[in-house]
Design a protein around this motif. Structure first.
Motif, PDB file in Angstrom:
ATOM      1  N   ILE A  62       0.930  -1.249   0.030  1.00 11.70           N
ATOM      2  CA  ILE A  62       0.041  -0.004  -0.091  1.00 11.70           C
ATOM      3  C   ILE A  62       1.023   1.443  -0.079  1.00 11.70           C
ATOM      4  CG2 ILE A  62      -1.831   1.383   1.341  1.00 11.70           C
ATOM      5  CD1 ILE A  62      -2.777  -1.178   2.490  1.00 11.70           C
ATOM      6  N   THR A  63       0.556   2.159  -0.916  1.00 14.78           N
ATOM      7  CA  THR A  63       1.396   3.228  -1.039  1.00 14.78           C
ATOM      8  C   THR A  63       0.514   4.624  -1.253  1.00 14.78           C
ATOM      9  OG1 THR A  63       1.656   3.325  -3.389  1.00 14.78           O
ATOM     10  CG2 THR A  63       3.559   2.193  -2.070  1.00 14.78           C
ATOM     11  N   SER A  64      -0.939   4.330  -1.222  1.00 10.47           N
ATOM     12  CA  SER A  64      -1.838   5.266  -1.676  1.00 10.47           C
ATOM     13  C   SER A  64      -3.091   5.055  -1.028  1.00 10.47           C
ATOM     14  CB  SER A  64      -1.739   5.626  -3.231  1.00 10.47           C
ATOM     15  OG  SER A  64      -2.272   4.696  -3.685  1.00 10.47           O
ATOM     16  N   GLY A  65      -3.832   6.078  -0.968  1.00  8.87           N
ATOM     17  CA  GLY A  65      -5.532   5.618  -0.560  1.00  8.87           C
ATOM     18  C   GLY A  65      -6.011   4.609  -1.772  1.00  8.87           C
ATOM     19  N   ARG A  66      -5.627   4.740  -2.988  1.00 12.35           N
ATOM     20  CA  ARG A  66      -6.256   3.931  -3.811  1.00 12.35           C
ATOM     21  C   ARG A  66      -5.922   2.306  -3.687  1.00 12.35           C
ATOM     22  NH1 ARG A  66     -10.551   3.627  -7.685  1.00 12.35           N
ATOM     23  NH2 ARG A  66     -10.119   1.650  -8.783  1.00 12.35           N
ATOM     24  N   ASP A  67      -4.297   2.238  -3.392  1.00 12.48           N
ATOM     25  CA  ASP A  67      -4.046   0.895  -3.024  1.00 12.48           C
ATOM     26  C   ASP A  67      -4.962   0.394  -1.757  1.00 12.48           C
ATOM     27  OD1 ASP A  67      -2.195   0.948  -4.846  1.00 12.48           O
ATOM     28  OD2 ASP A  67      -0.668   1.765  -3.518  1.00 12.48           O
ATOM     29  N   ALA A  68      -5.026   1.342  -0.634  1.00 12.63           N
ATOM     30  CA  ALA A  68      -6.070   0.863   0.581  1.00 12.63           C
ATOM     31  C   ALA A  68      -7.350   0.497   0.096  1.00 12.63           C
ATOM     32  CB  ALA A  68      -5.960   1.751   1.481  1.00 12.63           C
ATOM     33  N   PRO A 105       0.664   7.548   6.910  1.00 13.60           N
ATOM     34  CA  PRO A 105      -0.817   7.314   7.604  1.00 13.60           C
ATOM     35  C   PRO A 105      -2.003   8.383   7.311  1.00 13.60           C
ATOM     36  CG  PRO A 105       0.684   6.461   9.212  1.00 13.60           C
ATOM     37  CD  PRO A 105       1.408   7.101   7.863  1.00 13.60           C
ATOM     38  N   ALA A 106      -1.483   9.776   7.663  1.00 12.45           N
ATOM     39  CA  ALA A 106      -2.477  10.741   7.529  1.00 12.45           C
ATOM     40  C   ALA A 106      -2.695  10.866   6.040  1.00 12.45           C
ATOM     41  CB  ALA A 106      -1.896  11.757   8.164  1.00 12.45           C
ATOM     42  N   ARG A 107      -1.839  10.900   5.214  1.00 16.50           N
ATOM     43  CA  ARG A 107      -1.772  10.947   3.593  1.00 16.50           C
ATOM     44  C   ARG A 107      -2.818   9.942   3.134  1.00 16.50           C
ATOM     45  NH1 ARG A 107       0.331   8.642  -0.451  1.00 16.50           N
ATOM     46  NH2 ARG A 107       2.198   7.792   0.738  1.00 16.50           N
ATOM     47  N   ILE A 108      -2.512   8.672   3.568  1.00 15.99           N
ATOM     48  CA  ILE A 108      -3.258   7.696   3.004  1.00 15.99           C
ATOM     49  C   ILE A 108      -4.809   7.657   3.375  1.00 15.99           C
ATOM     50  CG2 ILE A 108      -3.594   5.169   3.022  1.00 15.99           C
ATOM     51  CD1 ILE A 108      -0.478   5.254   2.611  1.00 15.99           C
ATOM     52  N   ARG A 109      -5.018   7.922   4.666  1.00 12.19           N
ATOM     53  CA  ARG A 109      -6.393   8.160   5.395  1.00 12.19           C
ATOM     54  C   ARG A 109      -7.326   9.372   4.696  1.00 12.19           C
ATOM     55  NH1 ARG A 109      -7.534   6.531  10.621  1.00 12.19           N
ATOM     56  NH2 ARG A 109      -5.422   6.735  11.145  1.00 12.19           N
ATOM     57  N   LEU A 127      -7.883   7.926   1.096  1.00 12.40           N
ATOM     58  CA  LEU A 127      -9.004   7.056   1.265  1.00 12.40           C
ATOM     59  C   LEU A 127     -10.267   7.456   1.378  1.00 12.40           C
ATOM     60  CD1 LEU A 127      -9.653   3.768   1.179  1.00 12.40           C
ATOM     61  CD2 LEU A 127      -9.042   3.943   3.621  1.00 12.40           C
ATOM     62  N   ALA A 128     -10.326   8.607   2.218  1.00 16.24           N
ATOM     63  CA  ALA A 128     -11.622   9.141   2.401  1.00 16.24           C
ATOM     64  C   ALA A 128     -12.202   9.869   1.111  1.00 16.24           C
ATOM     65  CB  ALA A 128     -11.431  10.464   3.488  1.00 16.24           C
ATOM     66  N   SER A 129     -11.195  10.339   0.086  1.00 14.14           N
ATOM     67  CA  SER A 129     -11.571  10.887  -1.065  1.00 14.14           C
ATOM     68  C   SER A 129     -12.013   9.903  -2.195  1.00 14.14           C
ATOM     69  CB  SER A 129     -10.689  11.894  -1.444  1.00 14.14           C
ATOM     70  OG  SER A 129     -10.101  11.597  -2.790  1.00 14.14           O
TER      71      SER A 129
END
Lengths: 223, 297
Positions: B221-227, B251-255, B258-260
């Protein structure tokens, strides 16, 4: 520890090395011997680099292009941006009476900043060729030796030694000067204690060079 | 939906701010006795990832309980303790030692470290013995290097695991540019980073269908998309690994990313995205996943 995206302000060739300068922004330079993790463009992991110089408003790193990450860093151009984390680890103790700086090869990297902090004490720098030895211009008051002469041959007793260089050089310096402060290098993925890539065993305990080092007392390290 | 770190990818004591940006901190695996780990070099960057052969370096359970855990507790972040052993009884003993520590929210059974020679007993036996030794929620971390990971997951479920952590690293080899010798002292090491993501997705996908257990998805996982993709494959939570080395702010960036992603998807709550990759996200699986996940809140 702070992470910022820094703008490249210059990249100068010095012998085989590149002196990469970036805008300091909110980053603190830290203590000589401390290091920063520099994002290596296009690579999964950042690279640990000790701070070489602190021009006004800038931080400068001396980089030897020996692998894909360092080659990517040396290819950066003014205006490019990269993420920088630091300062990290423990630097040199500066409260000594008769400082002598000893560097080997790219181990000269932290010495210019250290020299500035100590008021330009004498230094001995060893390189594998005259071309590599061009880096000596960054360190005031430096005596330069080129292989097959080694820095240990130019060491005189009675100094407080600060050293950085390849492992065999550090081991040789540690034998001659058990009180020396040595800056070590190891592969590291993170620089903040997580990956254990840089762990060494000291006094029967696992120490991470990024947290407990990279500067260690010579007597603390089993040669 | 939680964001955790993958075991061994963060030290909460040296990077407390990063630990506090997670929903829970997962420790490096603790073993019964102290371990120095393998000889250096033990990490090597490769294209799209890295190899490690750390070899479960850790202070051992005694020192962990006496020195590390009290300091971790001060961070006031929920703590998951990862445990590793070389025999069924060792896992059971480790779980027993952790059972009465209120600061431990859950235990992760590392039954899949690729960097040690001793092969532990079967996953089912380890989980059953651990289950008998603790009331804490148990997450079993599986290796993707198996012919049928769903089968292993079902064995863990039958033995009483509360959830699965998917996946551990998979063995890879890197050779030196000049010498063509292995770059790690041990030869091969565990591959992590972006290269692991498709393998993690396959494992999560298969185990979600096979068990319906709550899954902590991890691997590249490197991005919200991966998550989001791991969630769609069936993960109820995700863990960040190698990206934490390069970007402690992940963590903050991916959170936020992911929300977006979830907002763009238009499914409302993120839990509604769990299992979306499946033809029919089994309602029963999602319910089971949620209730078990809540038990460790």
């Amino acid at each position: 520890m702070q992470r910022a995206r820094a703008r490249v302000t210059g990249a100068e060739q010095i012998g085989p090395y590149t002196l990469l300068r970036v805008a300091r922004g909110s980053l603190e330079p830290g203590i000589p011997g401390q290091f920063f993790m520099l994002e290596a463009p296009g690579r999964p992991l950042p690279r640990p680099m000790s701070l070489c110089l602190t021009p006004p408003g800038e931080l400068a790193f001396l980089i030897d292009p020996i692998g894909p990450g360092t080659r990517a860093l040396c290819a950066l151009q003014p205006g490019d941006r990269l993420a920088i984390l630091g300062p990290l680890g423990n630097g040199y103790r500066l409260d000594v009476e008769r400082p002598l700086l000893v560097g080997g090869g790219i181990g000269a990297a932290p010495l210019p900043y250290l020299s500035d902090a100590l008021g330009h004490p004498p230094a001995i720098l060893g390189f594998r060729s005259d071309w590599h030895a061009e880096a000596a211009q960054l360190v005031p008051n430096a005596e330069v030796v080129v292989e097959p002469t080694f820095v240990t041959e130019a060491l005189s007793p009675g100094h407080d030694v600060f050293a950085c260089g390849p492992e065999p050089m550090l081991a040789a310096v540690a034998k001659l000067e058990p009180a020396a402060q040595l800056a070590w290098e190891a592969p590291m993925a993170c620089g903040h204690g997580a990956c254990y890539g840089c762990a060494v065993q000291i006094d029967g305990e696992i120490k991470r060079l990024c947290v407990e080092g990279p500067v260690l007392a010579a007597e603390a390290v089993a040669a | 939906m939680k964001i955790l770190n993958a075991s061994g990818c963060l030290d909460a004591l040296t990077a407390p701010a990063v630990a506090r940006s997670l929903d829970a901190f997962v420790t490096k695996s603790v073993t019964p006795l102290p371990r120095e780990g393998n000889a250096p070099p033990r990490i090597a960057e490769v294209e799209h990832g890295m190899l490690n052969s750390i070899g479960l370096a850790n202070p051992g359970i005694d020192r962990f309980l006496a020195h590390t855990l009290p300091r971790l507790r001060e961070l006031e972040v929920p703590i998951w303790v990862s445990v590793g052993g070389f025999a069924v009884a060792e896992y059971a003993d480790l779980c027993d030692r952790l059972d009465d520590r209120p600061e431990v929210e859950a235990i992760e059974l590392n039954v899949s470290c690729p960097n040690v020679d001793d092969v532990p007993a079967s996953v089912g036996e380890i989980v059953a013995a651990s289950r008998a030794a603790t009331r804490k929620p148990l997450y079993t971390k599986l290796s993707p290097a198996t012919a049928d990971i769903a089968e292993v997951a079902r064995a863990a479920q039958k033995a009483g695991t509360d959830g699965l952590s998917l996946v551990n690293t998979i063995l890879g080899l890197a050779l030196d540019e000049q010498t063509l010798k292995p770059r790690l002292s041990r030869g091969a090491g565990g591959l992590s980073g972006a290269a692991l993501k498709p393998i993690a997705l396959a494992a999560v996908y298969a185990c979600y269908e096979a068990t319906g257990l709550p899954i902590v998805g991890m691997g590249g996982i490197t991005s919200g998309r991966d998550a989001l993709e791991l969630v769609a494959a069936g993960a109820a939570s995700v863990a960040l690994g190698t990206i934490l080395f390069a970007d402690p702010g992940a963590p903050a960036r991916i959170r936020a990313e992911l929300a977006s992603e979830i907002a763009n998807l238009g499914v409302g709550e993120i839990d509604n995205a769990i299992g979306l990759a499946h033809a029919e996200p089994a309602a029963i699986s999602k319910t089971a996943g949620r209730s078990a996940a809540m038990s460790v809140q």
